[in-house]
Design an enzyme around this catalytic site. Structure first.
Site, mmCIF file in Angstrom:
data_model
loop_
_atom_site.group_PDB
_atom_site.id
_atom_site.type_symbol
_atom_site.label_atom_id
_atom_site.label_comp_id
_atom_site.label_asym_id
_atom_site.label_seq_id
_atom_site.Cartn_x
_atom_site.Cartn_y
_atom_site.Cartn_z
ATOM 1 N N GLY A 28 -12.136 -9.582 -40.345
ATOM 2 C CA GLY A 28 -13.193 -10.513 -40.739
ATOM 3 C C GLY A 28 -13.473 -11.581 -39.691
ATOM 4 O O GLY A 28 -13.040 -11.480 -38.557
ATOM 5 N N HIS A 31 -17.828 -11.101 -35.288
ATOM 6 C CA HIS A 31 -18.654 -11.514 -34.148
ATOM 7 C C HIS A 31 -19.289 -10.261 -33.548
ATOM 8 O O HIS A 31 -19.104 -9.150 -34.078
ATOM 9 C CB HIS A 31 -17.811 -12.279 -33.121
ATOM 10 C CG HIS A 31 -16.551 -11.561 -32.724
ATOM 11 N ND1 HIS A 31 -16.553 -10.379 -32.014
ATOM 12 C CD2 HIS A 31 -15.241 -11.845 -32.953
ATOM 13 C CE1 HIS A 31 -15.310 -9.987 -31.805
ATOM 14 N NE2 HIS A 31 -14.487 -10.847 -32.382
ATOM 15 N N GLY A 33 -18.567 -8.444 -31.135
ATOM 16 C CA GLY A 33 -17.626 -7.362 -30.816
ATOM 17 C C GLY A 33 -17.459 -6.423 -31.998
ATOM 18 O O GLY A 33 -17.576 -5.195 -31.874
ATOM 19 N N HIS A 34 -17.205 -7.008 -33.184
ATOM 20 C CA HIS A 34 -17.090 -6.191 -34.396
ATOM 21 C C HIS A 34 -18.408 -5.452 -34.670
ATOM 22 O O HIS A 34 -18.406 -4.270 -35.026
ATOM 23 C CB HIS A 34 -16.801 -7.068 -35.623
ATOM 24 C CG HIS A 34 -15.539 -7.865 -35.549
ATOM 25 N ND1 HIS A 34 -15.526 -9.225 -35.384
ATOM 26 C CD2 HIS A 34 -14.236 -7.494 -35.637
ATOM 27 C CE1 HIS A 34 -14.272 -9.661 -35.386
ATOM 28 N NE2 HIS A 34 -13.470 -8.642 -35.532
ATOM 29 N N LYS A 146 -10.839 -4.295 -26.325
ATOM 30 C CA LYS A 146 -10.282 -5.654 -26.229
ATOM 31 C C LYS A 146 -8.790 -5.667 -26.583
ATOM 32 O O LYS A 146 -8.005 -6.366 -25.954
ATOM 33 C CB LYS A 146 -11.080 -6.552 -27.180
ATOM 34 C CG LYS A 146 -10.438 -7.829 -27.625
ATOM 35 C CD LYS A 146 -10.569 -8.887 -26.563
ATOM 36 C CE LYS A 146 -10.196 -10.274 -27.035
ATOM 37 N NZ LYS A 146 -9.168 -10.385 -28.020
ATOM 38 N N ASP A 147 -8.407 -4.912 -27.607
ATOM 39 C CA ASP A 147 -7.003 -4.803 -28.006
ATOM 40 C C ASP A 147 -6.478 -3.462 -27.493
ATOM 41 O O ASP A 147 -6.273 -2.512 -28.261
ATOM 42 C CB ASP A 147 -6.878 -4.921 -29.527
ATOM 43 C CG ASP A 147 -7.376 -6.271 -30.013
ATOM 44 O OD1 ASP A 147 -6.615 -7.239 -29.933
ATOM 45 O OD2 ASP A 147 -8.545 -6.366 -30.443
ATOM 46 N N GLN A 150 -3.219 -1.966 -28.856
ATOM 47 C CA GLN A 150 -3.432 -1.549 -30.245
ATOM 48 C C GLN A 150 -4.133 -0.188 -30.290
ATOM 49 O O GLN A 150 -3.735 0.709 -31.050
ATOM 50 C CB GLN A 150 -4.269 -2.601 -30.968
ATOM 51 C CG GLN A 150 -4.761 -2.161 -32.333
ATOM 52 C CD GLN A 150 -5.438 -3.296 -33.071
ATOM 53 O OE1 GLN A 150 -4.778 -4.151 -33.633
ATOM 54 N NE2 GLN A 150 -6.760 -3.298 -33.074
ATOM 55 N N SER A 183 -12.264 -13.685 -32.710
ATOM 56 C CA SER A 183 -12.318 -14.635 -33.833
ATOM 57 C C SER A 183 -11.540 -15.904 -33.473
ATOM 58 O O SER A 183 -11.838 -16.990 -33.963
ATOM 59 C CB SER A 183 -11.717 -13.999 -35.083
ATOM 60 O OG SER A 183 -12.343 -12.759 -35.340
HETATM 61 P P1 AMP Z 1 -9.907 -7.964 -35.486
HETATM 62 O O1 AMP Z 1 -10.811 -8.405 -36.571
HETATM 63 O O2 AMP Z 1 -9.642 -9.000 -34.439
HETATM 64 O O3 AMP Z 1 -8.659 -7.282 -35.984
HETATM 65 O O4 AMP Z 1 -10.702 -6.838 -34.705
HETATM 66 C C1 AMP Z 1 -11.208 -5.711 -35.358
HETATM 67 C C2 AMP Z 1 -11.634 -4.690 -34.332
HETATM 68 O O5 AMP Z 1 -12.645 -5.269 -33.491
HETATM 69 C C3 AMP Z 1 -10.480 -4.253 -33.406
HETATM 70 O O6 AMP Z 1 -10.575 -2.862 -33.168
HETATM 71 C C4 AMP Z 1 -10.749 -5.035 -32.151
HETATM 72 O O7 AMP Z 1 -10.245 -4.433 -30.984
HETATM 73 C C5 AMP Z 1 -12.269 -5.073 -32.134
HETATM 74 N N1 AMP Z 1 -12.743 -6.177 -31.316
HETATM 75 C C6 AMP Z 1 -12.328 -7.471 -31.355
HETATM 76 N N2 AMP Z 1 -12.940 -8.196 -30.401
HETATM 77 C C7 AMP Z 1 -13.752 -7.343 -29.740
HETATM 78 C C8 AMP Z 1 -14.656 -7.486 -28.649
HETATM 79 N N3 AMP Z 1 -14.835 -8.656 -28.017
HETATM 80 N N4 AMP Z 1 -15.335 -6.393 -28.230
HETATM 81 C C9 AMP Z 1 -15.163 -5.191 -28.844
HETATM 82 N N5 AMP Z 1 -14.335 -4.990 -29.884
HETATM 83 C C10 AMP Z 1 -13.638 -6.044 -30.326
#
Ligand code: AMP
Length: 277
Positions: A28, A31, A33-34, A146-147, A150, A183
């Site tokens: 959640g 942004h 990226g998500h 980005k991760d 992971q 985030s």
């Molecule tokens: P999170 O909510 O941080 O767990 O991220 C959820 C998914 O979004 C994960 O697969 C992250 O790698 C991906 N993600 C987070 N930030 C970015 C970004 N800047 N660009 C692309 N994917 C992202």
């Protein structure tokens, strides 16, 4: 778009989805990226499921679980126009009922980098992603570069547990000045925000040295560390030049390589990476 909370409610809604199903797991506070992952899923799958769950088991005791940013209403308003079919926003007690004692753990790949600093983090990640895979049964699942570690760990888990799921890794989305969207960027205040671009600057310095022919991994690590040292508020936790698949540190750069780092900017912990080759 249907939003569900309970597991039975989610499963019933999942049964009504049509065709190939793409899953985008998130915590959640969405942004761009998500949203780029969701758009990609939408372009490749007939139905798209987004999970929104701040997974407590992937946070260490001294980490930011209680203050991790949350805004479900805003998240739903951002994804509704993208044509998402189903959202799952389970409560922690649905994912981890009282007496919970079953874990999924990937071994060697989780030891270096993030795993060396965030003890138990990947055990939490792989467990929750396995539970999401079991409930959603997607054909494809979308993760961000980005991760990077992971993504590698999830790929390994998917192979090892024979999940019939294609893992798609999407490019890192960045702000105009190069800062990778996260985030956690919300925590960057005052001078920390411009200082945070030092990760991008350090990775860019190493990449241009590589493009000029530098193949000595230690020299690339030193170049990144020197760039980080130029920013007084940056405290590096690790700086790595590793094999893309095994995540083992390299002496000489040959083939696909991951440059990565974790850096404290003030009190905010940021990670970023570039892929070479
Ligand atoms: P999170 O909510 O941080 O767990 O991220 C959820 C998914 O979004 C994960 O697969 C992250 O790698 C991906 N993600 C987070 N930030 C970015 C970004 N800047 N660009 C692309 N994917 C992202």
């Amino acid at each position: 778009m249907r939003t569900t909370i309970g597991l039975d409610e989610f499963r019933a809604a999942r049964l009504s989805l049509y065709g190939t199903v793409g899953l985008v797991p998130t915590m959640g506070y969405l942004h761009e990226g998500h949203l780029s992952l969701i758009r990609r899923a939408k372009s490749e799958c007939e139905s798209v499921v987004v999970s929104i769950f701040v997974n407590p088991t992937q946070f260490g005791v001294n980490e930011d679980l209680s203050k991790y940013p949350r805004d479900l209403e805003r998240d739903l308003s951002l994804i509704e126009p993208l044509g998402v079919d189903l959202v799952w926003n389970p409560a922690p007690e649905i994912m981890y009922p009282t007496g919970y004692q079953t874990w999924v753990e990937v071994e060697a790949l989780t030891r270096p980098l993030e795993g060396a600093i965030r003890t138990g983090h990947f055990k939490g990640v792989t467990t929750v992603v396995a539970k999401l895979f079991n409930a959603v049964q997607p054909h494809r699942a979308y993760f961000g570069q980005k991760d990077a570690q992971q993504a590698a760990v999830i790929r390994q888990m998917t192979r090892d547990l024979n999940y019939p799921i294609e893992i798609i890794v999407c490019p890192t989305m960045r702000e105009a000045d190069g800062l990778a969207m996260s985030s956690r960027n919300k925590y960057l205040e005052g001078d920390d925000r411009p200082a945070a671009t030092v990760l991008f600057r350090a990775l860019s310095a190493a990449k241009s040295a590589y493009e000029s022919g530098e193949r000595n991994a230690e020299k690339l690590r030193t170049l990144m560390k020197d760039t980080l040292a130029s920013e007084p508020s940056a405290q590096p936790q690790y700086v790595s030049c590793a094999d893309y698949d095994t995540l083992e540190e390299l002496d000489v750069v040959i083939g696909k390589t991951l440059l990565s780092m974790a850096v404290l900017i003030g009190k905010t912990r940021l990670i970023d990476n570039f892929v070479l080759g």
